[in-house]
Design a protein around this motif. Sequence first.
Motif, PDB file in Angstrom:
ATOM      1  N   LYS A   1      80.524  12.472 -28.705  1.00  0.00           N
ATOM      2  CA  LYS A   1      79.645  12.060 -27.774  1.00  0.00           C
ATOM      3  C   LYS A   1      80.429  10.995 -26.473  1.00  0.00           C
ATOM      4  CE  LYS A   1      75.251  11.862 -28.378  1.00  0.00           C
ATOM      5  NZ  LYS A   1      74.127  12.236 -27.410  1.00  0.00           N
TER       6      LYS A   1
ATOM      7  N   GLU B   1      73.152  23.573 -24.590  1.00  0.00           N
ATOM      8  CA  GLU B   1      71.519  23.543 -25.227  1.00  0.00           C
ATOM      9  C   GLU B   1      70.689  23.368 -23.979  1.00  0.00           C
ATOM     10  OE1 GLU B   1      71.672  21.283 -28.548  1.00  0.00           O
ATOM     11  OE2 GLU B   1      72.470  22.926 -30.022  1.00  0.00           O
ATOM     12  N   HIS B   2      70.863  22.096 -23.383  1.00  0.00           N
ATOM     13  CA  HIS B   2      70.079  22.094 -22.211  1.00  0.00           C
ATOM     14  C   HIS B   2      70.158  23.100 -21.078  1.00  0.00           C
ATOM     15  CE1 HIS B   2      68.609  19.808 -18.700  1.00  0.00           C
ATOM     16  NE2 HIS B   2      69.790  20.194 -18.077  1.00  0.00           N
TER      17      HIS B   2
ATOM     18  N   ASP C   1      80.681  18.557 -30.248  1.00  0.00           N
ATOM     19  CA  ASP C   1      79.819  17.386 -30.695  1.00  0.00           C
ATOM     20  C   ASP C   1      80.163  15.882 -30.479  1.00  0.00           C
ATOM     21  OD1 ASP C   1      77.936  19.205 -31.762  1.00  0.00           O
ATOM     22  OD2 ASP C   1      79.295  19.406 -33.559  1.00  0.00           O
TER      23      ASP C   1
ATOM     24  N   TRP D   1      75.301  13.038 -22.687  1.00  0.00           N
ATOM     25  CA  TRP D   1      75.204  14.152 -23.850  1.00  0.00           C
ATOM     26  C   TRP D   1      76.572  14.547 -24.434  1.00  0.00           C
ATOM     27  CZ3 TRP D   1      71.304  17.517 -20.640  1.00  0.00           C
ATOM     28  CH2 TRP D   1      70.004  16.729 -20.755  1.00  0.00           C
TER      29      TRP D   1
ATOM     30  N   ARG E   1      77.714  20.176 -26.594  1.00  0.00           N
ATOM     31  CA  ARG E   1      76.992  21.168 -27.400  1.00  0.00           C
ATOM     32  C   ARG E   1      75.640  20.923 -26.714  1.00  0.00           C
ATOM     33  NH1 ARG E   1      77.112  23.878 -31.620  1.00  0.00           N
ATOM     34  NH2 ARG E   1      78.802  22.717 -32.480  1.00  0.00           N
ATOM     35  N   GLU E   2      75.054  19.472 -26.375  1.00  0.00           N
ATOM     36  CA  GLU E   2      73.591  19.061 -25.814  1.00  0.00           C
ATOM     37  C   GLU E   2      73.599  19.756 -24.382  1.00  0.00           C
ATOM     38  OE1 GLU E   2      72.491  15.038 -28.310  1.00  0.00           O
ATOM     39  OE2 GLU E   2      74.201  14.947 -26.752  1.00  0.00           O
TER      40      GLU E   2
END
Length: 147
Positions: free
Chosen positions: A118, A131-132, A116, A124, A127-128
């Motif tokens: 940044k 997810e992407h 998580d 991102w 995690r982002e």
Amino acid sequence: MITELIPRAVDDVLNRAAADWLGWDGAPVNRDGNVWTPHKAIRRVADHLLDHLAEIDCRLAGLPTIPDEWHGRTVTTHADFARFTEIDLDEARSRLTRLAACYRARLQHIDEQALDDKPADGAWSLREVVEHVANVTYYARMLEKAG
């Protein structure tokens, strides 16, 4: 669980390919401003997985990421129009499941905080990114016939 997002997405793509693409009639699907064929969808899935896996690996190693220079979904090559056969499906299964396994292996040792965090440059979080990447099913969905 984050370690299963990419393997599930790859399974979805491969299930669609096995169910619908082996009998592809050779007519490309025009959708979302692009031309789509089975080979193009598989190529885009593999490129996307590889691109972001390289990003994750560089970030974990504390190295600068190398920007991708793919032409992306806007380009459809002559090879993309080839028939999609059982051999092509087998090759895609080998390639994509191995890439999914790389994501699973890489992610299982990353703690929640690191997932998580940044980056200071505003990129991102990991995690982002994952997810992407799990949205690679987009490329396979482009081949669905309007109904």
